[in-house]
Design a protein around this motif. Structure first.
Motif, PDB file in Angstrom:
ATOM      1  N   ARG A 269       0.879  -1.383   0.002  1.00  0.00           N
ATOM      2  CA  ARG A 269       0.117  -0.043   0.110  1.00  0.00           C
ATOM      3  C   ARG A 269       0.808   1.125   0.149  1.00  0.00           C
ATOM      4  N   ASP A 270       0.610   2.125  -0.685  1.00  0.00           N
ATOM      5  CA  ASP A 270       1.153   3.335  -0.841  1.00  0.00           C
ATOM      6  C   ASP A 270       0.160   4.449  -0.899  1.00  0.00           C
ATOM      7  N   GLY A 271      -0.139   5.004   0.322  1.00  0.00           N
ATOM      8  CA  GLY A 271      -1.243   5.871   0.316  1.00  0.00           C
ATOM      9  C   GLY A 271      -2.545   5.132   0.039  1.00  0.00           C
ATOM     10  N   LYS A 272      -3.461   5.800  -0.714  1.00  0.00           N
ATOM     11  CA  LYS A 272      -4.877   5.176  -1.206  1.00  0.00           C
ATOM     12  C   LYS A 272      -4.452   4.044  -2.261  1.00  0.00           C
ATOM     13  N   LYS A 273      -3.339   3.834  -2.778  1.00  0.00           N
ATOM     14  CA  LYS A 273      -3.017   2.972  -3.946  1.00  0.00           C
ATOM     15  C   LYS A 273      -2.749   1.786  -3.329  1.00  0.00           C
ATOM     16  N   LEU A 274      -3.269   0.398  -3.841  1.00  0.00           N
ATOM     17  CA  LEU A 274      -2.957  -1.022  -3.241  1.00  0.00           C
ATOM     18  C   LEU A 274      -2.500  -1.691  -4.275  1.00  0.00           C
ATOM     19  N   ALA A 275      -1.499  -2.656  -4.319  1.00  0.00           N
ATOM     20  CA  ALA A 275      -1.260  -3.609  -5.221  1.00  0.00           C
ATOM     21  C   ALA A 275      -0.856  -4.824  -4.542  1.00  0.00           C
ATOM     22  N   MET A 276      -1.275  -5.951  -5.223  1.00  0.00           N
ATOM     23  CA  MET A 276      -1.151  -7.349  -4.976  1.00  0.00           C
ATOM     24  C   MET A 276      -0.379  -7.992  -5.961  1.00  0.00           C
ATOM     25  N   VAL A 277       1.085  -8.573  -5.661  1.00  0.00           N
ATOM     26  CA  VAL A 277       1.936  -9.387  -6.379  1.00  0.00           C
ATOM     27  C   VAL A 277       2.015 -10.800  -6.039  1.00  0.00           C
ATOM     28  N   ALA A 278       2.036 -11.567  -7.184  1.00  0.00           N
ATOM     29  CA  ALA A 278       2.421 -13.062  -6.712  1.00  0.00           C
ATOM     30  C   ALA A 278       3.525 -13.571  -7.880  1.00  0.00           C
ATOM     31  N   THR A 279       4.463 -14.128  -7.731  1.00  0.00           N
ATOM     32  CA  THR A 279       5.224 -15.110  -8.537  1.00  0.00           C
ATOM     33  C   THR A 279       5.872 -16.452  -8.106  1.00  0.00           C
ATOM     34  N   ASP A 280       5.951 -17.368  -9.125  1.00  0.00           N
ATOM     35  CA  ASP A 280       6.458 -18.646  -8.487  1.00  0.00           C
ATOM     36  C   ASP A 280       7.941 -18.850  -9.290  1.00  0.00           C
TER      37      ASP A 280
ATOM     38  N   ALA B 101      -1.854  -7.033  -9.701  1.00  0.00           N
ATOM     39  CA  ALA B 101      -3.097  -6.381  -9.821  1.00  0.00           C
ATOM     40  C   ALA B 101      -3.098  -5.082  -8.757  1.00  0.00           C
ATOM     41  N   ARG B 102      -3.887  -4.049  -9.349  1.00  0.00           N
ATOM     42  CA  ARG B 102      -3.687  -2.754  -8.645  1.00  0.00           C
ATOM     43  C   ARG B 102      -5.319  -2.358  -8.401  1.00  0.00           C
ATOM     44  N   GLY B 103      -5.200  -1.508  -7.433  1.00  0.00           N
ATOM     45  CA  GLY B 103      -6.723  -1.060  -6.897  1.00  0.00           C
ATOM     46  C   GLY B 103      -6.258   0.187  -5.833  1.00  0.00           C
TER      47      GLY B 103
ATOM     48  N   PHE C  64      -3.895  -4.415 -14.245  1.00  0.00           N
ATOM     49  CA  PHE C  64      -3.498  -5.589 -14.135  1.00  0.00           C
ATOM     50  C   PHE C  64      -2.393  -6.125 -15.323  1.00  0.00           C
ATOM     51  N   LEU C  65      -1.532  -6.653 -14.765  1.00  0.00           N
ATOM     52  CA  LEU C  65      -0.439  -7.153 -16.122  1.00  0.00           C
ATOM     53  C   LEU C  65      -0.040  -8.653 -15.380  1.00  0.00           C
ATOM     54  N   TYR C  66       0.516  -9.440 -16.474  1.00  0.00           N
ATOM     55  CA  TYR C  66       1.038 -10.685 -15.968  1.00  0.00           C
ATOM     56  C   TYR C  66       1.956 -11.007 -16.935  1.00  0.00           C
ATOM     57  N   VAL C  67       3.344 -11.402 -16.301  1.00  0.00           N
ATOM     58  CA  VAL C  67       4.509 -11.500 -16.939  1.00  0.00           C
ATOM     59  C   VAL C  67       4.463 -12.815 -17.144  1.00  0.00           C
ATOM     60  N   VAL C  68       4.731 -13.577 -18.263  1.00  0.00           N
ATOM     61  CA  VAL C  68       5.088 -14.971 -18.214  1.00  0.00           C
ATOM     62  C   VAL C  68       6.314 -15.455 -19.079  1.00  0.00           C
ATOM     63  N   MET C  69       7.275 -16.338 -18.571  1.00  0.00           N
ATOM     64  CA  MET C  69       8.439 -16.666 -19.275  1.00  0.00           C
ATOM     65  C   MET C  69       7.913 -17.765 -20.491  1.00  0.00           C
ATOM     66  N   PRO C  70       8.872 -17.495 -21.486  1.00  0.00           N
ATOM     67  CA  PRO C  70       8.502 -18.460 -22.675  1.00  0.00           C
ATOM     68  C   PRO C  70       9.303 -19.835 -22.480  1.00  0.00           C
ATOM     69  N   VAL C  71       8.747 -20.693 -23.228  1.00  0.00           N
ATOM     70  CA  VAL C  71       9.258 -22.111 -23.178  1.00  0.00           C
ATOM     71  C   VAL C  71      10.215 -22.546 -24.382  1.00  0.00           C
ATOM     72  N   ASN C  72      11.087 -23.318 -24.299  1.00  0.00           N
ATOM     73  CA  ASN C  72      11.924 -23.462 -25.445  1.00  0.00           C
ATOM     74  C   ASN C  72      10.980 -24.335 -26.460  1.00  0.00           C
TER      75      ASN C  72
ATOM     76  N   GLU D 178      -0.727   8.211   4.883  1.00  0.00           N
ATOM     77  CA  GLU D 178      -0.143   8.186   3.476  1.00  0.00           C
ATOM     78  C   GLU D 178       0.981   7.327   3.627  1.00  0.00           C
ATOM     79  N   ALA D 179       1.556   6.805   4.800  1.00  0.00           N
ATOM     80  CA  ALA D 179       2.801   6.274   5.009  1.00  0.00           C
ATOM     81  C   ALA D 179       2.403   4.894   4.042  1.00  0.00           C
ATOM     82  N   GLY D 180       3.672   4.304   3.363  1.00  0.00           N
ATOM     83  CA  GLY D 180       3.701   2.856   2.644  1.00  0.00           C
ATOM     84  C   GLY D 180       3.620   1.795   3.758  1.00  0.00           C
ATOM     85  N   ARG D 181       2.899   0.770   3.475  1.00  0.00           N
ATOM     86  CA  ARG D 181       3.085  -0.512   4.234  1.00  0.00           C
ATOM     87  C   ARG D 181       3.249  -1.474   3.086  1.00  0.00           C
ATOM     88  N   SER D 182       3.711  -2.779   3.514  1.00  0.00           N
ATOM     89  CA  SER D 182       3.593  -3.911   2.791  1.00  0.00           C
ATOM     90  C   SER D 182       3.886  -5.179   3.823  1.00  0.00           C
TER      91      SER D 182
END
Length: 366
Positions: free
Chosen positions: A161-172, A179-181, A356-364, A188-192
């Motif tokens: 959280r950064d002020g009123k902006k919220l983000a959630m992030v996941a990766t494997d 995703a943002r909201g 929303f954005l989604y990063v995905v690694m390619p396969v050979n 106004e202080a940031g927390r995570s």
């Protein structure tokens, strides 16, 4: 304690609280649900010492206030199998009696005082968010968390959280979902915090009323979520989340705009002829459209062609694990999605606007 319960409401409450109860444990009290009857409420609580849930239901008639600690599995089974509209639960010391129209059960429990304390939501929340927005943020990220990874920090979802902006992030390590909201806060202080996957899965079930306001508080090594009826408290995942902004590629020079439903159908069909040895789907993008192809030894080959409403950049052939693509596509709620690339050996990025954005690694591809 003596209460007359609406059986349907009790089944629902036990299913929710039962999601945190430990089935096999050397500590018998952790296999129990604690029942607390006050003047007009029955409150159920369960914990595995990592995650705790407390849930109240007003659909009861409290004839005698009190507490009981009852094995969750047997209580669930009795209530679920009953055909009565109401059930009476009466306790005498550590024994609970459940009575219906044509049935009586006696369950041996434990002293309520032995149950671990459930954390309390003290003071003002750090921020508030609607249950609908919280659901969206969780659903659009939780599928990308690691399973049983030795890097514990990626076994959960980063809440930032950064002020009123919220983000959630996941990766494997193979893909990353962001995703943002927005939220309500005067801080106004940031927390995570890194929230365990189990807690987030429980949240999706516990806060199912989209109109609810969820209050959230991060304290020490815990995070608490609370509504008028329920509270969920969870220990946080220890460690440092990977610097995810470093993983997100800068804007690609090859961009395809695709109809979401058409793309989902094409990926599913192309994936039909993949297996564990060759689970990549080849995607050939050009001004002429998109061709998806796959092949698996001793199975055969597939080729699916779909139109691309808009494409810019040079033609490219790139391979992806179709399961990874479908995981993201099934939570996207927009009619179109943008897919960006730089090179066949560089990650692809799915986007649906700024949230929303989604990063995905390619396969050979062989």
């Amino acid at each position: 304690m003596k209460v007359i319960c609406d059986r349907g409401a009790l089944v629902e409450s036990l299913n929710l609280v039962g999601g945190v109860v430990v089935a096999r444990t050397p500590k018998p009290v952790l296999a129990c649900v604690k029942l607390t009857a006050t003047e007009d409420l029955l409150t159920l609580a369960g914990t595995d010492l990592e995650v705790a849930v407390r849930l109240s239901t007003p659909r009861v008639e409290v004839q005698e206030v009190g507490e009981a600690l009852v094995p969750a599995d047997k209580l669930q089974q009795i209530v679920r199998e009953s055909t009565d509209p109401t059930l009476t639960i009466e306790t005498d010391q550590d024994v609970a009696r459940i009575t219906g129209q044509d049935s009586k059960f006696k369950i041996f429990g434990h002293p309520p005082a032995d149950f671990p304390p459930i954390p309390e939501f003290k003071g003002d929340p750090d921020f508030e968010i609607s249950a609908a927005d919280l659901h969206r943020l969780i659903a659009m990220t939780i599928f990308a968390t690691a399973r049983e990874n030795s890097r514990y920090a990626i076994n959960g979802v980063l809440l930032e959280r950064d002020g009123k902006k919220l983000a959630m992030v996941a990766t494997d390590g193979h893909r990353l979902a962001l995703a943002r909201g927005t939220c309500k806060t005067s801080d106004e202080a940031g927390r995570s915090a890194i929230v365990p996957t189990k807690a987030l899965n429980l949240l999706l079930r516990l806060f199912d009323d989209a109109e609810q306001t969820v209050k959230i508080k991060i304290a020490d090594n815990q995070i608490l979520f609370q509504t008028d009826e329920a509270l969920l408290a969870s220990n946080l995942v220890e460690g440092n989340f990977p610097p995810y902004n470093d993983v997100i590629p800068k804007e690609g020079d090859k961009k395809a705009t695709l109809d979401t439903d058409v793309f989902v159908s094409a990926v599913r069909r192309a994936a039909l002829l993949t297996n564990e040895e060759s689970k990549g789907v080849r995607m050939a993008f050009s001004d002429d459209g998109l061709t998806l192809s796959s092949r698996a030894p001793e199975m055969g080959e597939a080729e699916v062609s779909v139109p691309v409403p808009q494409y810019q950049g040079d033609a490219i052939e790139i391979g992806f694990n179709p399961g990874y693509l479908l995981d993201a596509l099934k939570v996207i709620d927009t009619g179109q999605v943008q897919f960006e690339f730089k090179a066949p050996n560089k990650p692809g990025v799915l986007r649906t606007g700024p949230n929303f954005l989604y990063v995905v690694m390619p396969v050979n591809l062989q």
